[in-house]
Structure formats: structure tokens, C-alpha cells
Design a protein around this motif. Sequence first.
Motif, PDB file in Angstrom:
ATOM      1  N   UNK A   1       5.611  -6.097   4.277  1.00  0.00           N
ATOM      2  CA  UNK A   1       5.663  -7.285   3.419  1.00  0.00           C
ATOM      3  C   UNK A   1       5.682  -8.547   4.277  1.00  0.00           C
ATOM      4  N   UNK A   2       6.475  -8.526   5.346  1.00  0.00           N
ATOM      5  CA  UNK A   2       6.557  -9.696   6.225  1.00  0.00           C
ATOM      6  C   UNK A   2       5.206 -10.004   6.853  1.00  0.00           C
ATOM      7  N   UNK A   3       4.458  -8.976   7.258  1.00  0.00           N
ATOM      8  CA  UNK A   3       3.141  -9.185   7.852  1.00  0.00           C
ATOM      9  C   UNK A   3       2.173  -9.762   6.825  1.00  0.00           C
ATOM     10  N   UNK A   4       2.196  -9.220   5.618  1.00  0.00           N
ATOM     11  CA  UNK A   4       1.259  -9.660   4.578  1.00  0.00           C
ATOM     12  C   UNK A   4       1.447 -11.139   4.250  1.00  0.00           C
ATOM     13  N   UNK A   5       2.686 -11.553   4.058  1.00  0.00           N
ATOM     14  CA  UNK A   5       2.906 -12.956   3.709  1.00  0.00           C
ATOM     15  C   UNK A   5       2.652 -13.862   4.912  1.00  0.00           C
ATOM     16  N   UNK A   6       2.885 -13.359   6.131  1.00  0.00           N
ATOM     17  CA  UNK A   6       2.591 -14.166   7.318  1.00  0.00           C
ATOM     18  C   UNK A   6       1.100 -14.442   7.431  1.00  0.00           C
ATOM     19  N   UNK A   7       0.265 -13.525   6.950  1.00  0.00           N
ATOM     20  CA  UNK A   7      -1.182 -13.702   6.997  1.00  0.00           C
ATOM     21  C   UNK A   7      -1.708 -14.535   5.830  1.00  0.00           C
ATOM     22  N   UNK A   8      -0.824 -14.884   4.899  1.00  0.00           N
ATOM     23  CA  UNK A   8      -1.247 -15.683   3.762  1.00  0.00           C
ATOM     24  C   UNK A   8      -1.844 -14.870   2.630  1.00  0.00           C
ATOM     25  N   UNK A   9      -1.698 -13.538   2.669  1.00  0.00           N
ATOM     26  CA  UNK A   9      -2.236 -12.681   1.602  1.00  0.00           C
ATOM     27  C   UNK A   9      -1.232 -12.580   0.455  1.00  0.00           C
ATOM     28  N   UNK A  10      -1.696 -12.017  -0.660  1.00  0.00           N
ATOM     29  CA  UNK A  10      -0.824 -11.843  -1.822  1.00  0.00           C
ATOM     30  C   UNK A  10      -0.240 -10.436  -1.830  1.00  0.00           C
ATOM     31  N   UNK A  11       1.076 -10.277  -1.833  1.00  0.00           N
ATOM     32  CA  UNK A  11       1.673  -8.946  -1.897  1.00  0.00           C
ATOM     33  C   UNK A  11       1.356  -8.217  -3.204  1.00  0.00           C
ATOM     34  N   UNK A  12       1.010  -8.970  -4.252  1.00  0.00           N
ATOM     35  CA  UNK A  12       0.812  -8.360  -5.565  1.00  0.00           C
ATOM     36  C   UNK A  12      -0.591  -7.892  -5.875  1.00  0.00           C
ATOM     37  N   UNK A  13      -1.590  -8.290  -5.077  1.00  0.00           N
ATOM     38  CA  UNK A  13      -2.977  -7.916  -5.372  1.00  0.00           C
ATOM     39  C   UNK A  13      -3.342  -6.652  -4.610  1.00  0.00           C
ATOM     40  N   UNK A  14      -3.002  -5.504  -5.188  1.00  0.00           N
ATOM     41  CA  UNK A  14      -3.269  -4.231  -4.555  1.00  0.00           C
ATOM     42  C   UNK A  14      -4.614  -3.653  -4.943  1.00  0.00           C
ATOM     43  N   UNK A  15      -5.080  -2.698  -4.165  1.00  0.00           N
ATOM     44  CA  UNK A  15      -6.362  -2.040  -4.417  1.00  0.00           C
ATOM     45  C   UNK A  15      -6.157  -0.637  -4.971  1.00  0.00           C
TER      46      UNK A  15
END
Length: 318
Positions: A199-213
Motif C-alpha cells: 500500500x505504501x509503495x502504491x500511494x508513493x507512486x501516485x496510483x489508486x489503491x482502489x482500482x484493482x484489475x
Amino acid sequence: MREIPGAPPPNLGDLTRAQDRISFIYLERCVVHRDSNAITATDERGTIHIPAASLGALLLGPGTNVSHQAMMLLAESGSTAVWVGEQGVRYYAHGRTLTQSSRLLDAQAKLVTNQSSRLRVARDMYAMRFPEDEGLDQLTMQQLRGREGARVKRLYKAHSERTGVTWDRREYDLADFEGGSVVNQALSAANTSLYGVVHAVIVALGCSPGLGFVHTGHERSFVYDIADLYKAEITVPAAFDVAADPDLHDDIPAASRHAVRDRLRDGRLLIRCVRDIRQLLLPDEDADDDALWSSNVVSIWDGADRSVAGGQNYEADW
């Protein structure tokens, strides 16, 4: 015009490139402050200086007190602050992303809202987990789930035989953690720790934690997607090792978190996680492209895939 107080922030071009930075530093039980262009950490043993401009992320563990000046320096240096649990195994909150560009977020939103591209990314995720499998690019989501189920079942069986821990099935109740078997409790605690790091990596990259594939409908769907890439080599063996040691059963959650922590000490997972996310979302671009991190250009959507420069008056186009 009244002059803005304080030292002006540095130009982006003067900052250390993302790939040349220290990936992260973890601090706990200390006072975090600023001395010129360095972050200081002070405890009963003394003070250390950390060059802010060379730091990717500062992980703030239990017992840390952070000054306003320290947070301001981190922001000016393009670094981020992440509030975490003991030894960084749980994610609580973050200060800012490491990027000023929305390219990864734009790509994520575009890919997840198109069925064909969403399936492509899902297939790529399964391919990362099972690189020896062939023909994944032809499978439906239902077939991918079936393939995954068989592989995970064999994985649990292999670790059960390795450690001597009895394994029946993955079973847990969110409302009754202690109601599960020892190994299921350890798996839940270990996975939670991994989710925090991802989670920390995802938000650091500016991505959305909620938009999963693969996962959908939850605020951490993308977190679960990415974390699944690493469970087979991190949380599953860690959980079975904890379950196999009776001396660790007094506090299974803590023992599981520590086991995961020990597997993440070298920081390689963070580097790998960043590269995997970039490869999934922007497979045709250079994973080390600085523009993914430092672009500070604000454009205006012009319809379709076009954009025009912001900060201009377009009255003549009306």
C-alpha cells in the motif's frame, strides 16, 4: 506583492533522481527534526543526519515525534513520509506521493475501465506469479482463477510437507481471528503486513489503491492485486515457519509480522514492487524514466487522447 517567508524550494532538476535515492529509511522512538538540508533523528544514543534530497521514503514507526520543519524539508526534497507500525510492517498513512506526474494513475484508470486492457493486465499479473506457465495470454478470467487455485493448493501442500504443519484449507473469519487454526492466523497476520508495505509503495507512486484489475469493489483492490505477486515467496513460507515453531504461538500476529519483516530487510521488494507496477501499467515505457516521477506539467484535456498546455487563455478558440 508580499514576499513569501522561508527559503524557496529547490528546482526539481537539482534533486537526486528517483533511481539513485535511498529507497527508504525506517525510524522509531526518536525525535525527527531538521538541520539545514538534512533530516535529523535524535534519541538517547545521539543524533544522526539523513540527506533529505537523497531519500525516497521516510518510514515513521512507533514513538516518533516529527517537527513541522522536517515535514517541510521532505516535501521540498520530493521525499515522502509514511506512518507505519513496528519495523514498518503495517501501513497507516502517508504524507505525499513521490511523483508530481499522474501518468501512472492515468494509465491505471484507462486500463481498468476497458475490458480488453483489464484482462491483459490480469493475465500479466498471473504470468508474473507463474512465469513457467504457458498460454496464459489465451485464458479467460475464469480459467486464470482455476489455474491459480490449483497452483496455490500445491504451494500450501508443499510448505505443509516442508514444515510438518497440518494443512486443511485457507479459512478465516474477520470477526474471529483466534478462531482459525495457527497456520491460518499466521497467514492472515503475515498477509496484512505485506498489504501495508505494498500500500505504501502504491500511494508513493501516485496510483489508486482502489482500482484493482483482479480484485474489485474494495478501497484496497489494487493493493491485493500487487501483494498477490509476492505471497508465494514471502508470506506463505513465513506463516508456515511460525506455525511450525511452538515457541512463537504465544503471540502469533507479532511473530508473523516479524517473520515478514525479516524477509523485507534488504529492501529489494520495494524496488521490485515499483518496477512491477510500472511494467503492468506502462509496459511500453522505460521503467527508469524520470518523467514518471518528476514531471510537473499541468495540461488541459482537449478531447480523445489530446491535451493542450495549461495556464493559458483560450478565449479565441471559443
